[in-house]
Design a protein around this motif. Sequence first.
Motif, PDB file in Angstrom:
ATOM      1  N   ILE A   1      43.297 -37.621  30.770  1.00 32.18           N
ATOM      2  CA  ILE A   1      44.751 -37.815  30.728  1.00 32.18           C
ATOM      3  C   ILE A   1      45.422 -37.008  31.833  1.00 32.18           C
ATOM      4  O   ILE A   1      46.313 -37.508  32.527  1.00 32.18           O
ATOM      5  CB  ILE A   1      45.311 -37.437  29.338  1.00 32.18           C
ATOM      6  CG1 ILE A   1      44.862 -38.474  28.313  1.00 32.18           C
ATOM      7  CG2 ILE A   1      46.835 -37.318  29.370  1.00 32.18           C
ATOM      8  CD1 ILE A   1      45.165 -38.093  26.876  1.00 32.18           C
ATOM      9  N   LYS A   2      45.000 -35.775  32.019  1.00 27.20           N
ATOM     10  CA  LYS A   2      45.571 -34.957  33.090  1.00 27.20           C
ATOM     11  C   LYS A   2      45.328 -35.585  34.449  1.00 27.20           C
ATOM     12  O   LYS A   2      46.222 -35.599  35.301  1.00 27.20           O
ATOM     13  CB  LYS A   2      44.982 -33.537  33.046  1.00 27.20           C
ATOM     14  CG  LYS A   2      45.532 -32.701  31.929  1.00 27.20           C
ATOM     15  CD  LYS A   2      44.933 -31.313  31.955  1.00 27.20           C
ATOM     16  CE  LYS A   2      45.544 -30.438  30.883  1.00 27.20           C
ATOM     17  NZ  LYS A   2      45.029 -29.073  30.941  1.00 27.20           N
ATOM     18  N   THR A   3      44.148 -36.110  34.664  1.00 27.65           N
ATOM     19  CA  THR A   3      43.825 -36.747  35.940  1.00 27.65           C
ATOM     20  C   THR A   3      44.703 -37.971  36.174  1.00 27.65           C
ATOM     21  O   THR A   3      45.235 -38.168  37.269  1.00 27.65           O
ATOM     22  CB  THR A   3      42.341 -37.145  35.978  1.00 27.65           C
ATOM     23  OG1 THR A   3      41.554 -35.963  35.809  1.00 27.65           O
ATOM     24  CG2 THR A   3      41.986 -37.801  37.294  1.00 27.65           C
TER      25      THR A   3
ATOM     26  N   ASP B   1      44.081 -29.621  36.336  1.00 25.31           N
ATOM     27  CA  ASP B   1      43.102 -29.433  35.262  1.00 25.31           C
ATOM     28  C   ASP B   1      42.268 -28.196  35.573  1.00 25.31           C
ATOM     29  O   ASP B   1      41.348 -28.249  36.395  1.00 25.31           O
ATOM     30  CB  ASP B   1      42.222 -30.670  35.145  1.00 25.31           C
ATOM     31  CG  ASP B   1      41.282 -30.623  33.959  1.00 25.31           C
ATOM     32  OD1 ASP B   1      41.157 -29.551  33.340  1.00 25.31           O
ATOM     33  OD2 ASP B   1      40.666 -31.652  33.659  1.00 25.31           O
ATOM     34  N   TYR B   2      42.587 -27.077  34.937  1.00 30.61           N
ATOM     35  CA  TYR B   2      41.933 -25.803  35.220  1.00 30.61           C
ATOM     36  C   TYR B   2      40.447 -25.834  34.885  1.00 30.61           C
ATOM     37  O   TYR B   2      39.634 -25.284  35.634  1.00 30.61           O
ATOM     38  CB  TYR B   2      42.636 -24.677  34.455  1.00 30.61           C
ATOM     39  CG  TYR B   2      42.111 -23.302  34.800  1.00 30.61           C
ATOM     40  CD1 TYR B   2      42.332 -22.754  36.058  1.00 30.61           C
ATOM     41  CD2 TYR B   2      41.397 -22.555  33.876  1.00 30.61           C
ATOM     42  CE1 TYR B   2      41.855 -21.495  36.382  1.00 30.61           C
ATOM     43  CE2 TYR B   2      40.918 -21.292  34.187  1.00 30.61           C
ATOM     44  CZ  TYR B   2      41.150 -20.770  35.438  1.00 30.61           C
ATOM     45  OH  TYR B   2      40.676 -19.532  35.764  1.00 30.61           O
ATOM     46  N   ASP B   3      40.075 -26.482  33.800  1.00 31.14           N
ATOM     47  CA  ASP B   3      38.657 -26.557  33.434  1.00 31.14           C
ATOM     48  C   ASP B   3      37.849 -27.280  34.503  1.00 31.14           C
ATOM     49  O   ASP B   3      36.743 -26.868  34.854  1.00 31.14           O
ATOM     50  CB  ASP B   3      38.474 -27.255  32.085  1.00 31.14           C
ATOM     51  CG  ASP B   3      39.005 -26.418  30.930  1.00 31.14           C
ATOM     52  OD1 ASP B   3      39.038 -25.179  31.061  1.00 31.14           O
ATOM     53  OD2 ASP B   3      39.389 -27.008  29.906  1.00 31.14           O
ATOM     54  N   ARG B   4      38.398 -28.356  35.038  1.00 33.61           N
ATOM     55  CA  ARG B   4      37.713 -29.095  36.106  1.00 33.61           C
ATOM     56  C   ARG B   4      37.608 -28.237  37.364  1.00 33.61           C
ATOM     57  O   ARG B   4      36.589 -28.235  38.046  1.00 33.61           O
ATOM     58  CB  ARG B   4      38.447 -30.397  36.403  1.00 33.61           C
ATOM     59  CG  ARG B   4      37.722 -31.232  37.439  1.00 33.61           C
ATOM     60  CD  ARG B   4      38.399 -32.527  37.657  1.00 33.61           C
ATOM     61  NE  ARG B   4      38.108 -33.374  36.503  1.00 33.61           N
ATOM     62  CZ  ARG B   4      38.540 -34.595  36.362  1.00 33.61           C
ATOM     63  NH1 ARG B   4      39.302 -35.134  37.274  1.00 33.61           N
ATOM     64  NH2 ARG B   4      38.220 -35.294  35.300  1.00 33.61           N
ATOM     65  N   TYR B   5      38.685 -27.499  37.678  1.00 33.62           N
ATOM     66  CA  TYR B   5      38.662 -26.592  38.817  1.00 33.62           C
ATOM     67  C   TYR B   5      37.558 -25.547  38.663  1.00 33.62           C
ATOM     68  O   TYR B   5      36.796 -25.294  39.603  1.00 33.62           O
ATOM     69  CB  TYR B   5      40.027 -25.906  38.977  1.00 33.62           C
ATOM     70  CG  TYR B   5      39.970 -24.616  39.756  1.00 33.62           C
ATOM     71  CD1 TYR B   5      39.789 -24.623  41.135  1.00 33.62           C
ATOM     72  CD2 TYR B   5      40.063 -23.377  39.119  1.00 33.62           C
ATOM     73  CE1 TYR B   5      39.717 -23.437  41.851  1.00 33.62           C
ATOM     74  CE2 TYR B   5      40.000 -22.200  39.825  1.00 33.62           C
ATOM     75  CZ  TYR B   5      39.816 -22.225  41.192  1.00 33.62           C
ATOM     76  OH  TYR B   5      39.740 -21.060  41.896  1.00 33.62           O
TER      77      TYR B   5
ATOM     78  N   LEU C   1      37.209 -34.386  22.849  1.00 33.67           N
ATOM     79  CA  LEU C   1      38.642 -34.164  23.033  1.00 33.67           C
ATOM     80  C   LEU C   1      38.945 -33.484  24.366  1.00 33.67           C
ATOM     81  O   LEU C   1      39.949 -33.785  25.016  1.00 33.67           O
ATOM     82  CB  LEU C   1      39.210 -33.348  21.869  1.00 33.67           C
ATOM     83  CG  LEU C   1      39.264 -34.077  20.529  1.00 33.67           C
ATOM     84  CD1 LEU C   1      39.721 -33.131  19.423  1.00 33.67           C
ATOM     85  CD2 LEU C   1      40.151 -35.295  20.596  1.00 33.67           C
ATOM     86  N   ARG C   2      38.079 -32.568  24.809  1.00 37.70           N
ATOM     87  CA  ARG C   2      38.259 -31.949  26.128  1.00 37.70           C
ATOM     88  C   ARG C   2      38.152 -32.982  27.238  1.00 37.70           C
ATOM     89  O   ARG C   2      38.910 -32.948  28.203  1.00 37.70           O
ATOM     90  CB  ARG C   2      37.219 -30.848  26.349  1.00 37.70           C
ATOM     91  CG  ARG C   2      37.642 -29.538  25.773  1.00 37.70           C
ATOM     92  CD  ARG C   2      36.760 -28.409  26.278  1.00 37.70           C
ATOM     93  NE  ARG C   2      36.487 -27.548  25.148  1.00 37.70           N
ATOM     94  CZ  ARG C   2      35.293 -27.181  24.727  1.00 37.70           C
ATOM     95  NH1 ARG C   2      34.221 -27.581  25.361  1.00 37.70           N
ATOM     96  NH2 ARG C   2      35.162 -26.410  23.685  1.00 37.70           N
TER      97      ARG C   2
ATOM     98  N   ALA D   1      48.610 -25.440  42.368  1.00 37.32           N
ATOM     99  CA  ALA D   1      48.680 -26.891  42.217  1.00 37.32           C
ATOM    100  C   ALA D   1      50.115 -27.391  42.338  1.00 37.32           C
ATOM    101  O   ALA D   1      50.367 -28.433  42.969  1.00 37.32           O
ATOM    102  CB  ALA D   1      48.072 -27.314  40.883  1.00 37.32           C
ATOM    103  N   LEU D   2      51.066 -26.662  41.760  1.00 39.22           N
ATOM    104  CA  LEU D   2      52.467 -27.069  41.869  1.00 39.22           C
ATOM    105  C   LEU D   2      52.968 -26.986  43.303  1.00 39.22           C
ATOM    106  O   LEU D   2      53.642 -27.895  43.789  1.00 39.22           O
ATOM    107  CB  LEU D   2      53.342 -26.200  40.957  1.00 39.22           C
ATOM    108  CG  LEU D   2      53.210 -26.479  39.467  1.00 39.22           C
ATOM    109  CD1 LEU D   2      53.984 -25.439  38.664  1.00 39.22           C
ATOM    110  CD2 LEU D   2      53.683 -27.877  39.127  1.00 39.22           C
TER     111      LEU D   2
END
Length: 70
Positions: free
Chosen positions: A19-21, A27-31, A12-13, A56-57
């Motif tokens: 989906i975020k990509t 995506d904070y986890d990817r960062y 699920l992660r 990011a914004l």
Amino acid sequence: MRQRIRSIRLFLRKVESTIKTVFGMPDYDRYLKHWMENHAKPGIFPMTEKEYYLYALRHRYEKGGVTRCC
């Protein structure tokens, strides 16, 4: 049973990250993963989740150009 639950959570992660990509969302986890692999040094810390989303914004919307697909 616990292993199965862990596998489902990991899946699920990965789906969430994908989906975020696709939608261009940060995506904070990817960062964090990238930061740990490439930039981690003693005494230096990654951005907090709030700092990362604000960064990011700003990066996405303050470029000054067109930021839409159509």
